[in-house]
Structure formats: C-alpha cells, structure tokens
Write an enzyme that holds these catalytic residues in place. Structure first.
Site, PDB file in Angstrom:
ATOM      1  N   ARG A 264      32.368  -8.650  42.177  1.00 19.14           N
ATOM      2  CA  ARG A 264      31.290  -7.839  42.751  1.00 19.14           C
ATOM      3  C   ARG A 264      30.609  -8.655  43.670  1.00 19.14           C
ATOM      4  NH1 ARG A 264      26.761  -7.558  38.707  1.00 19.14           N
ATOM      5  NH2 ARG A 264      25.753  -8.947  40.280  1.00 19.14           N
ATOM      6  N   HIS A 268      24.690  -5.899  41.513  1.00 19.77           N
ATOM      7  CA  HIS A 268      24.942  -4.802  40.440  1.00 19.77           C
ATOM      8  C   HIS A 268      24.804  -3.562  40.995  1.00 19.77           C
ATOM      9  CE1 HIS A 268      25.387  -2.592  36.937  1.00 19.77           C
ATOM     10  NE2 HIS A 268      24.017  -1.994  36.962  1.00 19.77           N
ATOM     11  N   TYR A 277      20.784 -15.632  39.430  1.00 24.45           N
ATOM     12  CA  TYR A 277      21.988 -15.998  38.459  1.00 24.45           C
ATOM     13  C   TYR A 277      23.405 -16.519  39.012  1.00 24.45           C
ATOM     14  CZ  TYR A 277      23.129 -11.023  39.051  1.00 24.45           C
ATOM     15  OH  TYR A 277      23.682  -9.991  39.387  1.00 24.45           O
TER      16      TYR A 277
END
Lengths: 372, 324
Positions: A264, A268, A277
């Site tokens: 990805r 998100h 993160y």
C-alpha cells in the site's frame, strides 16, 4: 529477512522488475487488452490522486484508494467472465471499472448524490452494481468473504458455469469470517477465487502481527485446497493466475487462494498518517516496484508505448476526470424521504410514520432557521 | 384436515415450498440425512437431494454468511440455526450485512432468506438452550421477526416468510414443538406477516403475548373469565413490523394492558410495545402498561419455572392492572 526469502522462492512472476517478460508464463494478451489494462491502472492512480486532493479541499468527506495495488485489483478482475461475480473490499473501484462501472458512477457514489446507484447511503468508495455482478462494499473487514462462497455454492447448485472472486486484505485473514469462508469453500468445493491483497499493512499493523505463518497463501493447505503466491505488482502474473483459478473453479476443481504480494504505497485512507508507523525507506523501496512503472516498461519494450503516448493519455484522463467531476458536483443530494426507502421491499407503517415526521420536521426547521 | 404438531407443520411448510419453488434450499447443522435435532427437516434430504438440503460445517457465521451469498445469487435459502442461543456468532452477518444489504446497495440487491431457529425456555435447557433473543433483532432495521404459536400459523407464516422479499428471523417456540397440536390444511396457504390475531375477546384488559407464552396467556385469560374478568388476548405473531392497528383497537376498548414475554425485561420487546401504546393511546389508558416477563438474569436451569412467567403471575398482573 527470512520471510522475504520464502517469498522469492515460490512467487509467481511474469514481468521482471525492469519489465522483462518470462515468455513461458506470458498469458499472451492482445495489444488491445494490454493497453486497456494499462489505461485502467493509470486512471485508477490518477483518480486516487485527485480524490485525495478533493478530500483535503473539503469537497468530499473521505476517500480510500488503491495506489500501489492497481495490478492486483485490475489484473484479477480482467481475468473474469461477464457473468462471474466480484465481491469487493473497499479498494476495488478498478475491478468494477473494467467490468463497466463508469467514472461517473464512481463519482456519483463518492458524492452520495441523487444519481448515486447506492442513493447516498454509504461512505465514499462503498460501491455496488447488480447489473455488473459487483456486490456491495461494507466497511467491516472480511464480512464479504462468506458472501462470495455463498454465490459460488449457489452457482454450483444451479449448475451455472459461474464463479466468484472475492477481494480482501492481509488484515482480513485474522477475522473469523475469512477462516469460516475458506472452510466452507473447501468443504463444498465452491467455485470461488479468494484474492488476498497482502499490502503488508492493516492501517498501522504490519503483516507479521496478523499471522505467524510464513505466508498467507499457505493457509489454503489447511482448508484442503491450493494457495498461490503471486507478485501483486505484476499485472500479467495476477491476470494469468486468476484466469487459471477461474478455469479450475468452473471445471469443478474448487477454490483457490491467491496471495497478491504487494504494497500500500499511500495511507490506509484519507484519515490515516503512515509516517507515524512506517519508515520512508520502506516506502521508497516499494516505489521502485510500482506496478504501473513495471507494466509501462514492458509495454515500451513491446513497442506499444512511449513517452508521447503517456503524456497524451494522462492529459485525456485528467480531462475526463475533471469534466466528470464538474458535472457530478452539480447533482443535488437524494431527497430526504429516500432515507426510508429500501429498508424493506414495502415500507411498513412505522417507517411511513417516521418519514412523515421527518418531512414535517424539515418544514418546521426551515421556518425556525429563517426566523433566526 | 390432518392434525399436526408444530414440528410437523414446519416440516410440511418446507416441503410445500421446496416442491413449489426449486430456488428454496435448506441448510444448517444436522439438518440433512438426520433431519434436524428437532426433526424439522425430516425426509427433505431424501426427497430433494443434497444439492438442496445440506449439512454445513459447524459455524453459524458461515451458515448465515454463505446463505446471504446464495440469496444474492437468487436462491431462497432457509438456514437453520440449531438453537437461538447459538445465533450470536452470526450476529454480525445478520445485523451488519443481511439486514442492510438492500438499503446499502440502493435497492439493487435483496436478501430474501428465512432464518429458522428454535428459541425459548421451559425445556430444561439451561443458559444455552433457552434464550429468547428476539429483541436484538427487532432493534435492527431491515429484518422481519416472526414467532408462531400454533401449528396452523407456523406453516402459513413460514410459507409467507420464505416468499417474502425481506430477510426474516423465524423464531420457533421449541417448548411447544410437540406439545401443541392443531388442524393444518394440506398444501399451500399463507398466513400474512405483520398481522396479529385476536385469540380471546373481552373489554376489561388487553393481554399481549406470542410464542409459547401465548398458550400460558390463553390459559390465564380463561381463568380470568371464570373470575368474571373479560380480556382481549392478542397473539402478535409478527414482532417486526408489529400490528399496531390490532393493538390500538384493543387498547382503546379496554384501557388496560398486560404484556407477556419470556425474554428479560430491560429493553425487551414489551418495552417497545409499552412506549408505543403510551405515545399513541395515553388518554385511553386507565392504568400503567404492565410487563410480565423473564427477569434480567441469565436463563436459570433448576429454577426455570420460577423465572418464566406463568398463569398465576399473569393473572395477578391482570388483577393489579384492573385494580390500579
């Protein structure tokens, strides 16, 4: 990097990272098909970019994209038949698009306007099209997987040569619905293709926190059928593997789990900030494996593509996106009474009563607001 | 007209619908060759074959999740959840998927499936073979919730449920599966959903019940009659959407209401009925609407008959309401 070694050992790949083709595995798509695929992937990428901008401008509430995963989504859907069923997760606009879901359909859904096929009932990107055999997207993770198995079992009962393709992410493989569905599919030898987009991250949680298994495809073994690990950034490998899985499903060979190993590249959704993160170095590494770049290099090697055509296509697509947006943004929202429609096939008394209450209240509210 | 118990009537309804419409399929745990733990599907496997009557792996979420896919495909699945107490693993599929599918797809898809499940206490079933979870589902827009109380209604309502375009939760009062018998016509007939029925007529108090409680309530109303108290007794049959007209007509006549159910009281269906009656008929009421229900505890084993509403409790409730 034990896991990475395991991946390299068994991964199905047609296009090398420089766009060189493995002739023995080449699905031999026509030039026209190749260009259709590329156009869809590029459109998907450009729509993502535009929608993120729109969300930042406050013109849409939310968006969730497919950036980096276009090959897995579009390549798989392109391998299906017209009557087969797509059971999407929330990144599968591209899968619907190659089946005939238009940019206009998509934008109407994102704006939730009066011409949205789903009548403004859901958040952006939660599409559905019964005409195209695309099921309805729901936000909870993995809940769509048993529906695909049910469709497949039904097709088998009716002796129809149809199969279902269900999309989900690596996070979904931790859900009970995934395991239950795999189990049912195995037991009933359902003509169902499971496509896990392993994009390495479930929002902020890495793949390693979803499973201690070395891969996701390996889980198929315990349910009594085949799992295949595919380079998810290689559109030809995805296409060829899905096509094979469909052929097997239609000829009574049962289900297949395809793990599309991908990444990805974006957040998100518009609500996410991946800097919190994961490191940029990891993202940079995967940017080099961008499925669009790899496919373009292949097309260039085949003399089907060059920079001028790229520039022209981008201009055309941009124009299409902007003009469609301009038109769609003018469409009014659905009428208030539509809140109460489609809950039941025939509206029962308590909903009729509540609808009338709402309509009366809206009139009153107008008067009150005007008196301020 | 043949006499049947409720299990036979349900079995007959399934057979009639399967003969009439080859899209109707039956699925669940132990429902195939074995015919179901209560024998509701007895003989169907033998008659219709394993394509249309099949055992599934033991996973309720999978039963309902795949049944949704089959309904979306165009079949009319009638999945069985062996006990209503075991429906919770499928709760997400029912509440978030099944009930919302037509709505969220803008009317493009519908999920016409009927979930049959035995519910209720009084059979020495303890916590996990006795629950009455209807309120969870009544609280979910998009579902219909049906509870028959007689073999005749069970067959006619189940046929209506299977033909309905909306998903139906069909709660079968297992305590009276075999205890209640009645005449059931052969072949197909429909008992309409969303209609209550007036089982006893009187002008002093309205008693509202459904399922197994209906029989106890009828016994109570008959006892009351002997004491000179005349009650309307309403069998709701469909809890969502419920038959407001029948209720209001009765309440406007009697001015007093006793609601009976075996599910726990707090946020039980009685609460919704009481509130609705309050909103729509307050000025007709002579006394507060009274609920006689199960208690707000898990369903007990040894003391289940102290937990369940019974005739003396309901009769005392009727008298209390009358003397308010």
């Amino acid at each position: 990097m034990k896991a990475a070694v395991a991946v390299e050992d068994k991964i199905v790949r047609v296009l090398g990272e420089g766009g060189e083709v493995d002739a023995s595995k080449d699905p031999r798509l026509s030039d026209r098909d190749l260009l259709t695929l590329y156009r869809a992937m590029l459109l998907n990428r450009m729509v993502d970019e535009r929608m993120f901008r729109l969300q930042r401008q406050g013109r849409i509430a939310f968006y969730i994209g497919a950036t980096g995963e276009e090959a897995a989504i579009i390549g798989a859907a392109f391998a299906m038949g017209e009557k087969d069923w797509v059971v999407p997760c929330y990144r599968e606009f591209g899968a619907a698009y190659v089946r005939g879901f238009t940019l206009r359909d998509f934008f109407c859904q994102i704006f939730g306007n009066a011409q949205d096929l789903t009548k403004g009932r859901q958040m952006p990107v939660h599409i559905a099209s019964s005409r195209l055999h695309v099921l309805s997207v729901s936000s909870p993770v993995g809940t769509q997987i048993p529906h695909a198995v049910g469709l497949a079992i039904a097709a088998k009962i009716r002796k129809a040569k149809e199969a279902a393709l269900v999309f989900f992410g690596d996070g979904a493989t931790s859900e009970g619905d995934f395991h239950v569905s795999m189990n049912f599919a195995g037991v009933f030898r359902a003509p169902c293709v499971f496509l896990c987009r392993n994009n390495q991250w479930a929002i902020s949680v890495p793949r390693e926190r979803q499973t201690a298994a070395p891969s996701i495809e390996i889980k198929a073994k315990a349910y009594g059928f085949e799992g295949v690990l595919v380079d998810g950034n290689d559109v030809l490998a995805i296409y060829a593997t899905t096509k094979k899985a469909f052929e097997k499903a239609r000829s009574g060979g049962g289900p297949t789990l395809i793990e599309a190993f991908t990444y990805r590249l974006g957040p998100h959704s518009t609500s996410d900030d991946p800097h919190a993160y994961r490191g940029e170095d990891e993202v940079e590494l995967w940017k080099k494996k961008d499925p669009l770049i790899r496919f373009r290099e292949y097309l260039e090697k085949r003399k089907l593509w060059h920079q001028d055509r790229e520039t022209k296509l981008m201009q055309d697509l941009n124009e299409e996106i902007l003009s469609t947006l301009k038109e769609v943004e003018q469409i009014p929202p659905p009428p208030p009474e539509s809140i109460f429609e489609d809950v039941y096939a025939v509206m029962p008394w308590h909903l009729r009563e509540q609808r009338d209450q709402l309509l009366r209240w809206l009139e009153e509210r107008k008067k009150i607001t005007e008196s301020y | 007209m043949p006499e049947m118990n409720m299990i036979q009537a349900i079995n007959d309804a399934l057979r009639v619908e399967m003969e009439r419409d080859d899209r109707v399929i039956v699925m669940g745990e132990d429902i195939g060759k074995f015919g179901g733990v209560f024998r509701a599907t007895q003989g169907l496997y033998q008659q219709f074959g394993e394509d249309r009557v099949f055992d599934t792996p033991l996973a309720e979420a999978g039963i309902i999740g795949t049944a949704i896919g089959m309904a979306l495909y165009g079949l009319r699945p009638v999945p069985e959840i062996q006990f209503a107490d075991y429906i919770y693993p499928a709760f997400d599929q029912i509440v978030n998927e099944l009930s919302k599918y037509r709505y969220r797809s803008g009317g493009q898809y519908s999920c016409p499936l009927t979930i049959r499940t035995p519910y209720g206490g009084g059979v020495k079933g303890g916590h996990y073979h006795s629950q009455s979870p209807e309120a969870y589902f009544i609280h979910t827009p998009g579902l219909k919730v049906v509870v028959p109380s007689s073999p005749y209604d069970a067959k006619g309502l189940l046929i209506s449920a299977i033909r309905d375009e909306d998903p139906v939760l069909f709660f079968e009062p297992k305590r009276i599966y075999r205890a209640v018998k009645g005449e059931v016509p052969k072949g197909e007939y429909l008992v309409p959903l969303e209609r209550a029925t007036l089982v006893r007529e009187g002008d002093q108090c309205t008693v509202i019940a459904y399922g197994a409680m209906l029989h106890m309530a009828r016994e109570t109303v008959d006892l009351a009659t002997k004491k000179g108290i005349r009650c309307d007794l309403i069998d709701l049959r469909t809890l969502l959407p419920f038959d407001i007209d029948t209720i209001l007509q009765s309440v406007q006549k009697t001015g007093r209401v006793v609601i009976v159910h075996e599910a726990p009281r707090t946020c039980g269906f009685g609460a919704e009925l009481a509130a609705t009656i309050g909103e729509k008929a307050l000025l007709y009421l002579e006394a507060p609407v009274l609920r006689i229900t199960g208690f707000d505890t898990p369903f007990p084993y040894t003391l289940e008959h102290d937990y369940l509403p019974d005739a003396p409790r309901v009769l005392a409730g009727i008298e209390k309401t009358l003397n308010f």
